[in-house]
Each structure stands twice: as structure tokens, then as C-alpha cells.
Design a protein around this motif. Structure first.
Motif, PDB file in Angstrom:
ATOM      1  N   SER A 235       4.444 -17.256  14.726  1.00 31.86           N
ATOM      2  CA  SER A 235       4.410 -16.117  15.654  1.00 31.86           C
ATOM      3  C   SER A 235       5.724 -15.345  15.604  1.00 31.86           C
ATOM      4  N   ALA A 236       6.822 -16.064  15.560  1.00 35.19           N
ATOM      5  CA  ALA A 236       8.129 -15.411  15.486  1.00 35.19           C
ATOM      6  C   ALA A 236       8.278 -14.638  14.179  1.00 35.19           C
TER       7      ALA A 236
ATOM      8  N   LYS B  56       7.449  -5.854  14.073  1.00 30.99           N
ATOM      9  CA  LYS B  56       8.499  -5.034  14.685  1.00 30.99           C
ATOM     10  C   LYS B  56       9.150  -4.122  13.649  1.00 30.99           C
ATOM     11  N   SER B  57       9.374  -4.631  12.452  1.00 33.77           N
ATOM     12  CA  SER B  57      10.010  -3.820  11.411  1.00 33.77           C
ATOM     13  C   SER B  57       9.113  -2.675  10.945  1.00 33.77           C
TER      14      SER B  57
ATOM     15  N   SER C 100      -1.512 -17.202  15.720  1.00 34.33           N
ATOM     16  CA  SER C 100      -0.207 -16.619  16.051  1.00 34.33           C
ATOM     17  C   SER C 100      -0.368 -15.206  16.585  1.00 34.33           C
ATOM     18  N   LEU C 101      -1.240 -14.451  15.957  1.00 32.80           N
ATOM     19  CA  LEU C 101      -1.501 -13.090  16.411  1.00 32.80           C
ATOM     20  C   LEU C 101      -2.132 -13.086  17.796  1.00 32.80           C
ATOM     21  N   ASN C 102      -3.041 -14.003  18.043  1.00 33.74           N
ATOM     22  CA  ASN C 102      -3.635 -14.144  19.380  1.00 33.74           C
ATOM     23  C   ASN C 102      -2.558 -14.469  20.412  1.00 33.74           C
ATOM     24  N   PHE C 103      -1.638 -15.355  20.062  1.00 32.92           N
ATOM     25  CA  PHE C 103      -0.546 -15.712  20.965  1.00 32.92           C
ATOM     26  C   PHE C 103       0.309 -14.489  21.288  1.00 32.92           C
ATOM     27  N   LEU C 104       0.663 -13.715  20.264  1.00 32.38           N
ATOM     28  CA  LEU C 104       1.472 -12.512  20.484  1.00 32.38           C
ATOM     29  C   LEU C 104       0.742 -11.491  21.348  1.00 32.38           C
TER      30      LEU C 104
ATOM     31  N   VAL D 178       2.140  -7.494  21.099  1.00 30.30           N
ATOM     32  CA  VAL D 178       1.409  -6.595  20.209  1.00 30.30           C
ATOM     33  C   VAL D 178       0.180  -6.076  20.948  1.00 30.30           C
ATOM     34  N   LYS D 179      -0.305  -4.926  20.491  1.00 30.68           N
ATOM     35  CA  LYS D 179      -1.550  -4.376  21.024  1.00 30.68           C
ATOM     36  C   LYS D 179      -2.296  -3.701  19.883  1.00 30.68           C
ATOM     37  N   ILE D 180      -3.547  -3.382  20.128  1.00 28.63           N
ATOM     38  CA  ILE D 180      -4.378  -2.731  19.121  1.00 28.63           C
ATOM     39  C   ILE D 180      -4.679  -1.322  19.609  1.00 28.63           C
TER      40      ILE D 180
END
Length: 81
Positions: free
Chosen positions: A17-18, A25-26, A54-58, A64-66
Motif C-alpha cells: 500500500s505504501a 502520488k507521483s 492494497s488499493l482497497n485499503f488506500l 485515493v478516489k475514482i
């Protein structure tokens, strides 16, 4: 989130996730159609389901958003854009 003490740190969902967050972010905005390319850029040996977790966790922690088919980084309220 439980972390298995027998796992290597780089194989955990928290670590991935990190790594994923740094990449997102980049770029600040990534087309969802190309998300698997992003996974391969980080570590092609990891199974995709770990990246999806990991994406679900973020998403759950609002990092994050869609928006319109894009994955978008969500900065902290006090973070400069």
C-alpha cells in the motif's frame, strides 16, 4: 490490520500500500485501464490480488478516489497540492 510475523515485510499489504501510494502520488492521476502496468512497475513478482487489496485499503482510508475512470491521489487537508 494484522501483519503476519512470518512474512517478509515487502510481501505485506501494508508495505505494498505504501509503495502503491508513492507511485500514485507521483502521477497524481492514473487511468484505471493501466493499473496493472503500475503494479508491474512496483514489483512484477507480487500477485495482483495483493495490489488490489492494497488499493482497497488506500480507498478505505481516503488516500485515493475514482473520478471518471481515473485513480486519483487524495492529498491531506494540510498538504500542499
Amino acid at each position: 490490520m494484522l501483519i503476519d510475523k512470518d512474512s517478509k515485510p515487502e510481501d505485506t499489504i501494508l508495505y505494498l500500500s505504501a509503495q502503491l501510494l508513492l507511485k500514485i502520488k507521483s502521477c497524481s492521476r492514473i487511468k484505471l485501464a493501466f493499473i496493472e502496468d503500475l503494479y508491474r512497475d512496483i514489483d512484477e513478482k507480487q500477485p495482483y490480488f495483493k495490489y488490489n487489496l492494497s488499493l482497497n485499503f488506500l480507498y478505505l482510508i481516503d488516500k485515493v478516489k475514482i473520478e471518471g475512470g481515473d485513480l486519483v491521489y487524495v492529498p491531506n487537508k494540510n498538504e500542499d497540492s
